[in-house]
Design a protein around this motif. Structure first.
Motif, PDB file in Angstrom:
ATOM      1  N   ALA A  20       0.849  -1.191   0.000  1.00 13.45           N
ATOM      2  CA  ALA A  20       0.000   0.000   0.000  1.00 13.45           C
ATOM      3  C   ALA A  20       0.891   1.250   0.000  1.00 13.45           C
ATOM      4  CB  ALA A  20      -0.913  -0.010   1.228  1.00 13.45           C
ATOM      5  N   VAL A  21       0.369   2.330  -0.539  1.00 13.81           N
ATOM      6  CA  VAL A  21       1.147   3.570  -0.653  1.00 13.81           C
ATOM      7  C   VAL A  21       1.543   4.077   0.731  1.00 13.81           C
ATOM      8  CG1 VAL A  21       1.062   5.999  -1.330  1.00 13.81           C
ATOM      9  CG2 VAL A  21       0.085   4.244  -2.833  1.00 13.81           C
ATOM     10  N   THR A  22       2.851   4.290   0.904  1.00 11.98           N
ATOM     11  CA  THR A  22       3.382   4.886   2.134  1.00 11.98           C
ATOM     12  C   THR A  22       4.471   5.868   1.728  1.00 11.98           C
ATOM     13  OG1 THR A  22       3.036   2.775   3.279  1.00 11.98           O
ATOM     14  CG2 THR A  22       4.330   4.459   4.425  1.00 11.98           C
ATOM     15  N   ASP A  23       4.209   7.145   1.905  1.00  8.10           N
ATOM     16  CA  ASP A  23       5.162   8.188   1.518  1.00  8.10           C
ATOM     17  C   ASP A  23       5.683   8.921   2.754  1.00  8.10           C
ATOM     18  OD1 ASP A  23       4.820   7.636  -1.201  1.00  8.10           O
ATOM     19  OD2 ASP A  23       3.126   9.027  -1.371  1.00  8.10           O
ATOM     20  N   LEU A  24       6.869   9.492   2.600  1.00  8.07           N
ATOM     21  CA  LEU A  24       7.482  10.269   3.679  1.00  8.07           C
ATOM     22  C   LEU A  24       7.940  11.612   3.137  1.00  8.07           C
ATOM     23  CD1 LEU A  24       8.689  10.508   6.580  1.00  8.07           C
ATOM     24  CD2 LEU A  24      10.790   9.492   5.650  1.00  8.07           C
ATOM     25  N   THR A  25       7.556  12.677   3.826  1.00  5.63           N
ATOM     26  CA  THR A  25       7.968  14.027   3.472  1.00  5.63           C
ATOM     27  C   THR A  25       8.661  14.673   4.665  1.00  5.63           C
ATOM     28  OG1 THR A  25       6.182  14.383   1.877  1.00  5.63           O
ATOM     29  CG2 THR A  25       7.186  16.345   2.846  1.00  5.63           C
ATOM     30  N   GLU A  26       9.765  15.354   4.410  1.00  6.34           N
ATOM     31  CA  GLU A  26      10.478  16.038   5.485  1.00  6.34           C
ATOM     32  C   GLU A  26      10.482  17.542   5.243  1.00  6.34           C
ATOM     33  OE1 GLU A  26      14.839  16.207   7.730  1.00  6.34           O
ATOM     34  OE2 GLU A  26      14.575  14.955   5.944  1.00  6.34           O
ATOM     35  N   PHE A  27      10.158  18.290   6.294  1.00  2.00           N
ATOM     36  CA  PHE A  27      10.337  19.740   6.300  1.00  2.00           C
ATOM     37  C   PHE A  27      11.568  19.999   7.159  1.00  2.00           C
ATOM     38  CE2 PHE A  27       5.979  19.175   5.074  1.00  2.00           C
ATOM     39  CZ  PHE A  27       5.741  20.198   4.167  1.00  2.00           C
ATOM     40  N   GLU A  28      12.692  20.213   6.511  1.00  2.00           N
ATOM     41  CA  GLU A  28      13.992  20.164   7.174  1.00  2.00           C
ATOM     42  C   GLU A  28      14.161  21.170   8.304  1.00  2.00           C
ATOM     43  OE1 GLU A  28      17.010  20.524   4.231  1.00  2.00           O
ATOM     44  OE2 GLU A  28      16.549  18.601   3.274  1.00  2.00           O
ATOM     45  N   ASP A  29      13.559  22.340   8.178  1.00  3.18           N
ATOM     46  CA  ASP A  29      13.802  23.404   9.154  1.00  3.18           C
ATOM     47  C   ASP A  29      12.683  23.524  10.185  1.00  3.18           C
ATOM     48  OD1 ASP A  29      11.879  24.251   7.376  1.00  3.18           O
ATOM     49  OD2 ASP A  29      12.614  26.322   7.256  1.00  3.18           O
ATOM     50  N   ARG A  30      11.848  22.502  10.328  1.00  2.17           N
ATOM     51  CA  ARG A  30      10.676  22.606  11.188  1.00  2.17           C
ATOM     52  C   ARG A  30      10.787  21.698  12.404  1.00  2.17           C
ATOM     53  NH1 ARG A  30       6.583  24.548   8.248  1.00  2.17           N
ATOM     54  NH2 ARG A  30       5.697  25.144  10.263  1.00  2.17           N
ATOM     55  N   GLY A  31      10.167  22.137  13.496  1.00  2.00           N
ATOM     56  CA  GLY A  31      10.125  21.362  14.723  1.00  2.00           C
ATOM     57  C   GLY A  31       8.757  20.754  14.943  1.00  2.00           C
TER      58      GLY A  31
END
Length: 281
Positions: free
Chosen positions: A241-252
């Motif tokens: 099943a679709v599993t994606d990961l996104t990172e916002f590098e400068d966020r807490g």
């Protein structure tokens, strides 16, 4: 306990996909209001119910701390299951922190069309436990009795756990506006998950039939650091099943409520559209 929320009558309700927002520890459900407004504008039918026992306002939640004490992961899952069962159709889930874990659990149980788990709390099977995460949860773990208590953060503790990527002024402003006491039980349950065969922090990560999942992480997050989010992604390797990961590098950990929330929300909306779950036509 406040009554379970019911979506307001709407002439185009059948065409509007429900979206349920799930908050995590220390933030009140009303902190989702900008997201609710945006998703409404985009044609969804959103709602943001609170955890069991949490009053309708931040002020009430701070006055009545005992109402949330002792609430565990299974109680929260049951609460949102009841919310989902009252909806006209299966919803999309958007959760933050422990709310992200709850969203993952409900998606694995086939209760939702899709889910977005933002800085999601550690699920069973995830082994990394970075020092920053331990420090973030120290206000709870320093006292074993907090398993059955509700625990509040100080402004300084909030700044480390949530607002470390913000100015002190913005962090303190968010602390004053949105924070409430949180039950200690979910943290104890997550900490012992890998030693319990039937842990409430377990998620059906191998479910092949579930809807798509987006994991979102903040690269500067102290509470749910990058290592935990990436280890969570690996837990889904046995499902196609679709599993994606996104990172916002400068966020807490504050990325759903701080000045940059709109960037995160727009990314989630774009991902939902790509998965075939836009708002009403």
């Amino acid at each position: 306990m406040p009554a379970l929320p019911t979506p307001q009558p709407d002439t185009d309700a059948e065409a509007r996909t429900p979206v349920v927002f799930i908050h995590g520890l220390w933030l009140h459900a009303t902190s989702w209001q900008p997201w609710v407004d945006l998703f409404t504008e985009r044609g969804y039918a959103p709602l943001a119910p609170g955890w069991p026992g949490i009053p309708a306002t931040v002020e009430e939640a701070r006055r009545h701390t005992s109402l949330i004490a002792g609430v565990g992961i299974d109680d929260v899952v049951e609460r949102y299951t009841e919310v989902i069962e009252r909806l006209p159709s299966r919803p999309i889930l958007v959760g933050h922190s422990f709310g992200g874990m709850i969203a993952e659990k409900l998606l694995g149980m086939d209760r939702a069309l899709a889910a977005v788990a933002i800085d999601a709390a550690q699920i069973k099977g995830v082994l990394p436990l970075p020092l920053s995460s331990l420090r973030s949860t120290l206000p709870v773990f320093r006292n074993p009795g907090n398993r059955e208590n509700a625990v509040s953060l100080t402004a300084e503790q909030f700044r480390y756990s949530f607002g470390n990527a913000l100015s002190e002024e913005e962090s303190d402003r968010l602390f004053e506006r949105w924070t409430i006491p949180a039950p200690g039980r979910p943290l104890f349950e997550a900490a012992s998950a890998n030693f319990s065969h039937h842990s409430p922090a377990g998620v059906r990560t191998d479910n092949e039939e579930r809807g798509p999942l987006l994991l979102v992480m903040g690269g500067q997050d102290h509470t749910v650091p990058e290592a935990i989010s990436k280890a969570t992604l690996k837990q889904y390797r046995h499902s196609h099943a679709v599993t994606d990961l996104t990172e916002f590098e400068d966020r807490g950990h504050s990325l759903t409520i701080d000045h940059g929330w709109r960037e995160v929300a727009d990314h989630c909306l774009a991902w939902l559209d790509k998965q075939g779950f836009p708002g009403s036509p």
